[in-house]
Motif scaffolding. Structure first.
Motif, PDB file in Angstrom:
ATOM      1  N   ARG A 287       0.872  -1.187  -0.264  1.00 51.28           N
ATOM      2  CA  ARG A 287      -0.230   0.065   0.086  1.00 51.28           C
ATOM      3  C   ARG A 287       0.694   1.167  -0.088  1.00 51.28           C
ATOM      4  N   PRO A 288       0.209   2.392   0.095  1.00 49.30           N
ATOM      5  CA  PRO A 288       0.790   3.758  -0.310  1.00 49.30           C
ATOM      6  C   PRO A 288       2.022   4.111   1.291  1.00 49.30           C
ATOM      7  N   ARG A 289       3.057   4.330   0.995  1.00 47.97           N
ATOM      8  CA  ARG A 289       4.065   4.565   2.462  1.00 47.97           C
ATOM      9  C   ARG A 289       3.420   5.187   3.271  1.00 47.97           C
ATOM     10  N   GLU A 290       1.995   6.175   3.421  1.00 50.99           N
ATOM     11  CA  GLU A 290       1.473   7.182   4.438  1.00 50.99           C
ATOM     12  C   GLU A 290       0.211   5.797   5.041  1.00 50.99           C
ATOM     13  N   GLU A 291       0.170   4.819   4.206  1.00 49.57           N
ATOM     14  CA  GLU A 291      -0.879   4.158   4.668  1.00 49.57           C
ATOM     15  C   GLU A 291      -0.527   2.950   6.050  1.00 49.57           C
ATOM     16  N   TRP A 292       0.958   2.918   5.782  1.00 46.42           N
ATOM     17  CA  TRP A 292       1.543   2.333   6.494  1.00 46.42           C
ATOM     18  C   TRP A 292       1.319   1.733   7.976  1.00 46.42           C
ATOM     19  N   ALA A 293       1.029   0.966   8.144  1.00 47.60           N
ATOM     20  CA  ALA A 293       1.128   0.326  10.213  1.00 47.60           C
ATOM     21  C   ALA A 293       1.962  -0.652  10.419  1.00 47.60           C
ATOM     22  N   ARG A 294       1.644  -0.956  11.959  1.00 46.83           N
ATOM     23  CA  ARG A 294       1.803  -1.954  12.481  1.00 46.83           C
ATOM     24  C   ARG A 294       1.271  -3.757  11.705  1.00 46.83           C
ATOM     25  N   THR A 295       0.913  -3.906  10.379  1.00 48.05           N
ATOM     26  CA  THR A 295      -0.362  -4.341  10.171  1.00 48.05           C
ATOM     27  C   THR A 295       0.132  -5.245   9.347  1.00 48.05           C
ATOM     28  N   MET A 296      -0.039  -6.496   8.886  1.00 47.50           N
ATOM     29  CA  MET A 296      -0.199  -7.526   7.806  1.00 47.50           C
ATOM     30  C   MET A 296      -0.614  -6.176   6.637  1.00 47.50           C
ATOM     31  N   GLY A 297      -1.847  -5.798   7.027  1.00 45.55           N
ATOM     32  CA  GLY A 297      -2.498  -4.773   5.777  1.00 45.55           C
ATOM     33  C   GLY A 297      -1.392  -3.882   4.904  1.00 45.55           C
ATOM     34  N   ASN A 298      -0.312  -4.078   5.527  1.00 41.37           N
ATOM     35  CA  ASN A 298       0.205  -2.996   4.743  1.00 41.37           C
ATOM     36  C   ASN A 298       0.854  -3.434   2.924  1.00 41.37           C
ATOM     37  N   ILE A 299       0.904  -4.858   3.283  1.00 41.91           N
ATOM     38  CA  ILE A 299       0.426  -5.657   1.594  1.00 41.91           C
ATOM     39  C   ILE A 299      -0.721  -6.109   1.638  1.00 41.91           C
ATOM     40  N   LYS A 300      -1.184  -5.724   0.142  1.00 43.25           N
ATOM     41  CA  LYS A 300      -2.537  -5.616   0.000  1.00 43.25           C
ATOM     42  C   LYS A 300      -2.675  -7.132  -0.926  1.00 43.25           C
ATOM     43  N   TRP A 301      -1.576  -7.772  -0.892  1.00 42.85           N
ATOM     44  CA  TRP A 301      -1.884  -9.009  -2.029  1.00 42.85           C
ATOM     45  C   TRP A 301      -0.337  -8.930  -2.908  1.00 42.85           C
ATOM     46  N   PHE A 302      -0.468 -10.532  -3.321  1.00 41.44           N
ATOM     47  CA  PHE A 302       0.897 -10.451  -4.141  1.00 41.44           C
ATOM     48  C   PHE A 302       0.037 -10.561  -5.585  1.00 41.44           C
ATOM     49  N   GLU A 303       1.381  -9.470  -6.513  1.00 40.79           N
ATOM     50  CA  GLU A 303       1.354  -9.674  -7.479  1.00 40.79           C
ATOM     51  C   GLU A 303       1.855 -10.514  -9.096  1.00 40.79           C
ATOM     52  N   PRO A 304       1.195 -11.073  -9.765  1.00 41.40           N
ATOM     53  CA  PRO A 304       2.284 -11.513 -10.006  1.00 41.40           C
ATOM     54  C   PRO A 304       3.081 -10.633 -10.908  1.00 41.40           C
ATOM     55  N   VAL A 305       4.600 -11.393 -11.432  1.00 39.24           N
ATOM     56  CA  VAL A 305       5.568 -11.049 -12.458  1.00 39.24           C
ATOM     57  C   VAL A 305       6.070 -11.558 -13.135  1.00 39.24           C
ATOM     58  N   ASP A 306       7.038 -11.001 -14.685  1.00 35.64           N
ATOM     59  CA  ASP A 306       7.319 -10.744 -15.549  1.00 35.64           C
ATOM     60  C   ASP A 306       7.820 -12.405 -14.978  1.00 35.64           C
ATOM     61  N   GLU A 307       8.336 -13.510 -14.757  1.00 36.71           N
ATOM     62  CA  GLU A 307       9.238 -14.428 -14.607  1.00 36.71           C
ATOM     63  C   GLU A 307       8.631 -15.485 -14.973  1.00 36.71           C
TER      64      GLU A 307
END
Length: 319
Positions: A287-307
């Motif tokens: 998530r945007p840095r200004e929304e970060w807190a001490r929570t796993m919610g900082n990561i919305k999800w994982f997305e595919p990469v071109d590998e």
């Protein structure tokens, strides 16, 4: 003598014909049916035992199978019973006992060997509605008694299903206080870092860190920072809404972070659910840095990469 001449067509509708017994039709019900009706008036169901031990409901003066007289033993049955067969009435007539779609059902009360015919109320349905899925042979039902009873089968207004499940509002508030390892892990997440612990026995990196190795059961203290890239080892497609998910259906997956020895459960998005696959390479969507807190919610999800996908042989031990 009969006439060959048809009645004149006056253009008027034919009058209704009425068959009526002034004052009502009165008959004696006898001691067997009389006892049954008296018990109905008192809110009870009874049957009568035959010579071979069966219980007839409604009771009769003779055994319908053998023609023999029944015994004088009355048996209280039910009131709960089982539907043995039914017929759905989608368009009730004014003469019917209910003014909405219902079923005629043969109900065998507990303790009886025969069934009685009565109306079965399954709730409020619109005119012409199809029978509900809950209506089935074998369903358990009980009578709904009228408040004022006179000693007739109408003292049972209808039967209705037994309550077999309820939908109770459920909400529990609680606060989770993590131990030192979890607090340290969340501190790292608040800084945009994914931290794990290395086990000195198996050399695996455990993430999220737990303070011990789940394989060897030994304490862990050596911190290791891991990249936010990894590989999908296995996953599930979910069709039940979740406030954390971007849409339905969504994918929850076990992701093996690069350098980790155990998988981490997370969401996978940024790709149609039916295209997620084992071995797919993914990266954390922060998530945007200004929304970060001490929570796993900082990561919305994982997305595919071109590998390129990781071969199954390399991840099979993490399934």
């Amino acid at each position: 003598m009969p006439s060959d001449t048809a009645p004149a067509d006056t253009g008027q509708p034919e009058p209704n014909h009425v068959l009526e017994f002034p004052g009502g039709y009165t008959r004696s019900v006898g001691p067997v049916i009389g006892r049954f009706l008296s018990e109905l008036r008192d809110g009870r169901l009874v049957g009568i035992r035959t010579a071979d031990g069966r219980v007839l409901v409604p009771p009769s003066e003779y055994d319908p199978e053998t023609g023999e007289d029944v015994t004088e033993e009355f048996v209280e049955v039910g009131p709960v019973g089982t539907v043995t067969t039914w017929s759905w009435v989608a368009h009730p007539a004014k003469e019917h006992p209910l003014d909405r779609p219902f079923a005629w059902a043969l109900v065998r009360p507990d303790g009886a060997d025969t069934a009685l015919l009565h109306a079965l109320d399954l709730g409020v349905f619109e005119e012409g509605a199809k029978p509900p899925k809950s209506l089935r042979t074998g369903m358990r039902v009980r009578p709904r008694w009228r408040a004022e009873r006179t000693g007739g089968i109408g003292d049972i207004e209808c039967f209705q299903p037994e309550v077999t499940m309820i939908n109770a509002p459920t909400r529990l508030e609680y606060r989770l206080t993590g131990g030192q390892a979890l607090q340290r892990f969340l501190e790292g997440i608040s800084e945009g870092r994914i931290l794990g612990h290395r086990c000195h026995v198996c050399d695996s990196v455990i993430v999220p860190m737990k303070g011990l190795c789940p394989r060897d059961g030994v304490p862990t203290t050596e911190e290791v920072e891991l990249p936010d890239t990894g590989t999908v080892t296995t996953f599930a497609v979910n069709n039940i809404p979740d406030p954390r998910a971007p849409e339905v259906p969504f994918v929850s997956a076990y992701v093996l972070l690069d350098g980790a020895g155990l998988t981490m459960l997370t969401l996978v998005a940024g790709i149609p659910a039916d295209q997620v696959r084992m071995g797919m390479r993914v990266k954390a969507a922060w998530r945007p840095r200004e929304e970060w807190a001490r929570t796993m919610g900082n990561i919305k999800w994982f997305e595919p990469v071109d590998e390129p996908d990781v071969p199954f042989e390399e991840i099979k031990d993490f399934m």
